[in-house]
Write an enzyme that holds these catalytic residues in place. Structure first.
Site, PDB file in Angstrom:
ATOM      1  N   ARG A  35      12.015  40.318 -13.288  1.00  0.00           N
ATOM      2  CA  ARG A  35      12.001  40.826 -14.670  1.00  0.00           C
ATOM      3  C   ARG A  35      11.900  42.350 -14.711  1.00  0.00           C
ATOM      4  NH1 ARG A  35       8.256  36.068 -16.986  1.00  0.00           N
ATOM      5  NH2 ARG A  35       9.943  34.784 -17.761  1.00  0.00           N
ATOM      6  N   LYS A 211      12.861  15.967 -19.399  1.00  0.00           N
ATOM      7  CA  LYS A 211      12.632  15.283 -20.672  1.00  0.00           C
ATOM      8  C   LYS A 211      13.760  15.406 -21.675  1.00  0.00           C
ATOM      9  CE  LYS A 211       7.748  15.481 -21.511  1.00  0.00           C
ATOM     10  NZ  LYS A 211       6.842  16.371 -22.253  1.00  0.00           N
TER      11      LYS A 211
END
Ligand code: AMP
Length: 409
Positions: A35, A211
């Site tokens: 980052r 999920k």
């Protein structure tokens, strides 16, 4: 050319929102500086123009104000190193690039240091989240921060989905000419826009991970745009069960069976092909040393669970990917962290790389798929690897990201 690239920062004090939320180990060493390094070109361009830079970022999730382990002071040394590596340029007369630190983003010391910054110098402000006002999007707090610079640059795609003071609210205190995306944010936004709004067909979305519930909105939005949707990973078994398959002990969200069926019906209605894995690599336990067998995904024996897509699925999915002109990939095809179950994700990564070599535009985003392309050393073989997990997911769900809207409006 972007507004940022054509802007001359000479004599300006650029207030740059970055995402320096990097992981640290117990000894406060940075374990992955992606980052930070991703935003260095933005900082260097401002400096090369003869501007000075005031960096602001959040760091972790401090609950009660200033906390040593969430202090951005731990990053100063590394920031200095990144800025002063070979090839760094600063205006003539300046040897290395100086990096100052203000131990409170709103203190008098911060204001004075910002004011005295010379061209080519950098000031890093202390963690914005030491003030509750940051996450609340407090207007007065944003206005105070805005006084530290005369140009606002947002280079923090990772927090673009948050309407926080420094990511969105602050933009209103700068004129349209003086607020812009940095180079990183610009690449993120233009890659995402290319996929979502200007995709060349066939457009294949590869959606995996654990999920279904996390991915419903993204799949529904992609039904409006993609020609093909490949569904792999643990979430595939909810779809397979909804269609009447036997999935043994595989991951399943029983309260999402209806949603899965409605997604399949909508896809048929819209002419979008949904590809589920025909077969799976199954395990007798969720463990690296499990016994394995390949079975049809809709006939998994009791006591066994699908932990990766099987060879037939790899073949079909790879063929679809190879024929695509635009590819979006979010989420692994299996438990790629364990060697026995990584073949599916690795093969799909290789197919995406091959399609990219043959001219497709490919965007990989979302924590685990990014980790997977890095693990298989394929990051430089895809068109773009996004740094923003949550932000990218929300963008592809069709939501307006406050950090983007604030600059564009
Ligand atoms: P997500 O954060 O939802 O993208 O999920 C990523 C996680 O899903 C990874 O840690 C994978 O190990 C896990 N995963 C992928 N496929 C399966 C599967 N078939 N069964 C259980 N977990 C899976």
């Amino acid at each position: 050319m972007s507004k940022f690239s054509s802007f001359n920062f000479s004599g300006h004090k650029a207030l740059v929102r970055v995402d320096f939320n990097v992981p640290l180990d117990a000894d406060l060493n940075i374990t992955d500086d992606t980052r930070m390094s991703a935003t260095i070109p933005t900082i260097k361009k401002i400096i090369a123009d003869g501007g000075s830079v005031i960096l602001m970022s959040h760091f972790g999730r401090p609950k009660d104000g200033p906390t040593d382990k969430y202090s951005l002071k731990h990053l100063v040394k590394h920031l200095h190193e990144l800025l002063n590596q070979a090839g760094s340029s600063s205006p003539s007369g300046y040897g290395g690039i100086n990096v100052f630190f203000a131990d409170d983003c709103l203190s008098e010391q911060a204001a004075i240091t910002a004011n005295l910054l010379k061209p080519g110098e950098v000031l890093l402000l202390e963690n914005l989240r030491f003030y509750k006002e940051e996450e609340k999007g407090d207007v007065a707090f944003a206005e105070k921060l805005s006084k530290l610079g005369d140009v606002y640059v947002n280079d923090a795609f990772g927090t673009a989905h948050r309407a926080h003071a420094s990511t969105a609210v602050i933009a209103q205190f700068f004129s349209a000419e003086n607020r812009m995306f940095g180079l990183l944010m610009n690449s993120e936004v233009s890659s995402a826009e290319k996929v979502l709004h200007h995709s060349e067909k066939p457009f294949t979305a590869i959606i995996g991970g654990a999920k279904v519930s996390d991915k419903i909105l993204i799949i529904e939005n992609l039904l409006e745009r993609a020609t093909d949707i490949i569904i792999g990973g643990g979430m595939a078994y909810t779809f397979i069960k909804a269609k009447g398959g036997k999935i043994g002990n595989s991951l399943c969200e029983n309260d999402r069976l209806d949603v899965a069926l409605s997604i399949l019906a909508k896809a048929t209605e819209k002419g979008v092909s949904i590809h589920l894995p025909e077969n799976s690599v199954c395990a007798d336990k969720f463990a690296a040393d499990a016994n394995t067998q390949v079975t049809m995904s809709d006939a998994i024996p009791d006591g066994w669970m699908g932990l990766d897509i099987g060879p037939k699925a790899v073949g079909v999915f790879s063929e679809v990917i190879r024929n695509s002109k635009t590819i979006l990939w979010n989420g692994p095809m299996g438990v790629f962290e364990m060697e026995k179950f990584q073949n599916g994700t690795k093969s799909i990564a290789m197919a995406v790389a091959e399609a990219t070599t043959n001219g497709a535009f490919s965007l990989v985003g979302g924590g685990d798929s990014v980790a997977a392309v890095n693990q298989f050393n394929l990051a430089d073989k895809v068109s773009y690897v996004s740094t923003g997990g949550g932000a990218m997911l929300e963008y592809f769900e069709g939501k307006v990201l406050p950090g983007i809207a604030a600059i564009k409006d």
